[in-house]
Design an enzyme around this catalytic site. Structure first.
Site, short mmCIF file in Angstrom:
data_model
loop_
_atom_site.label_atom_id
_atom_site.label_comp_id
_atom_site.label_asym_id
_atom_site.label_seq_id
_atom_site.Cartn_x
_atom_site.Cartn_y
_atom_site.Cartn_z
N HIS A 110 0.81 -1.22 0.00
CA HIS A 110 0.00 0.00 0.00
C HIS A 110 0.84 1.26 0.00
O HIS A 110 0.29 2.37 -0.03
CB HIS A 110 -0.93 0.00 1.22
CG HIS A 110 -1.81 -1.21 1.29
ND1 HIS A 110 -1.49 -2.32 2.05
CD2 HIS A 110 -2.97 -1.51 0.67
CE1 HIS A 110 -2.43 -3.23 1.91
NE2 HIS A 110 -3.35 -2.76 1.07
N HIS A 130 -5.49 0.48 -2.85
CA HIS A 130 -6.37 0.56 -4.00
C HIS A 130 -6.26 1.94 -4.65
O HIS A 130 -6.24 2.95 -3.95
CB HIS A 130 -7.82 0.24 -3.61
CG HIS A 130 -8.40 1.10 -2.53
ND1 HIS A 130 -8.00 1.04 -1.21
CD2 HIS A 130 -9.33 2.09 -2.58
CE1 HIS A 130 -8.66 1.92 -0.49
NE2 HIS A 130 -9.48 2.57 -1.29
N GLY A 164 -10.77 -0.48 -8.18
CA GLY A 164 -11.68 0.42 -8.87
C GLY A 164 -11.30 0.74 -10.30
O GLY A 164 -11.76 1.74 -10.86
N SER A 185 -14.30 -7.48 -9.19
CA SER A 185 -15.71 -7.45 -9.55
C SER A 185 -15.95 -6.84 -10.92
O SER A 185 -16.98 -7.11 -11.55
CB SER A 185 -16.51 -6.68 -8.48
OG SER A 185 -16.02 -5.36 -8.33
#
Length: 218
Positions: A110, A130, A164, A185
């Site tokens: 991160h 992210h 994202g 996803s």
């Protein structure tokens, strides 16, 4: 100052919200040759279950590296293509001491400092995120492209961006010098996963790999 060429890759990551049969059905109906790496990321499953996942999915992906997340024991049992280590996993150097030659070792990070530490420990690549706000991290703002750029510039090993990322964002992500994008996803929970893979692949292939100057170890 040395430069390191980036080879752009498309990584898919299972969501932890679907059953093996659902994931297998999706992959059977997708252009799997466009996928460079599949991460089996099912934190709630046992080693025995992960072994079953690998043995079921790997034959569907003859040209794709399949990595098990966190569980080096399961990865060793099936002679997996690689293992993706999280913050609570073994360190890359501990995993490297046990892994056979050629097993790919990734580390989830991160910060630029974590990327550097992973490289020092022998990781082959890092998964950084992210980047944008993500459904898998509800309520947490994305770290953004500037932070991704800092991680890329600091890391002497390839940085794969995650979080994202949609097809229309892939080019701006890769423009930072990232070596690829990872998607959960955005493919596996999309109503048209095969079409999404094609869109990601097209965006990745439109982006010329960069040779960025990197600081290397901090």
């Amino acid at each position: 100052m040395p430069t390191y060429p980036c080879t752009h890759e498309l990584h898919l990551v299972t969501t932890g919200r679907q059953e093996l049969e659902d994931v297998a059905a999706i992959l059977r109906d997708c252009p799997v040759a466009m996928i460079d790496v599949l991460h089996i990321r099912e934190k709630h499953r046992s080693a025995r279950e992960l072994i079953r996942w690998y043995r079921t999915l790997k034959p569907l992906l003859p040209h794709t590296a399949v990595l098990l997340n966190d569980r080096l024991d399961a990865a060793l049992a099936v002679q997996a293509d690689g293992v993706q280590l999280g913050g609570g996993s073994l360190s890359p150097d501990e995993a490297r001491a046990l892994a056979p030659q050629g097993m790919r070792i990734g580390r989830s990070v991160h910060t630029p400092e974590e990327a550097v530490e992973a490289a020092r420990g022998g990781a082959d690549f890092v998964l950084y995120g992210h980047v944008y706000e993500s459904g898998s991290k509800p309520g947490l703002a994305g770290r953004g492209l500037e932070a991704l750029t800092r991680a890329v510039q600091a890391s002497p090993i390839p940085v794969i961006a995650i979080g994202g990322i949609r097809p229309e964002r892939a080019e701006e992500v890769l423009a930072t010098g990232a070596a690829g994008v990872a998607v959960l996803s955005g493919v596996f929970l999309h109503e048209k996963p095969g079409a999404q893979i094609e869109l990601f692949r097209q965006a990745i292939d439109r982006t010329k790999p960069l040779q960025l100057p990197r600081r290397g170890f901090l």
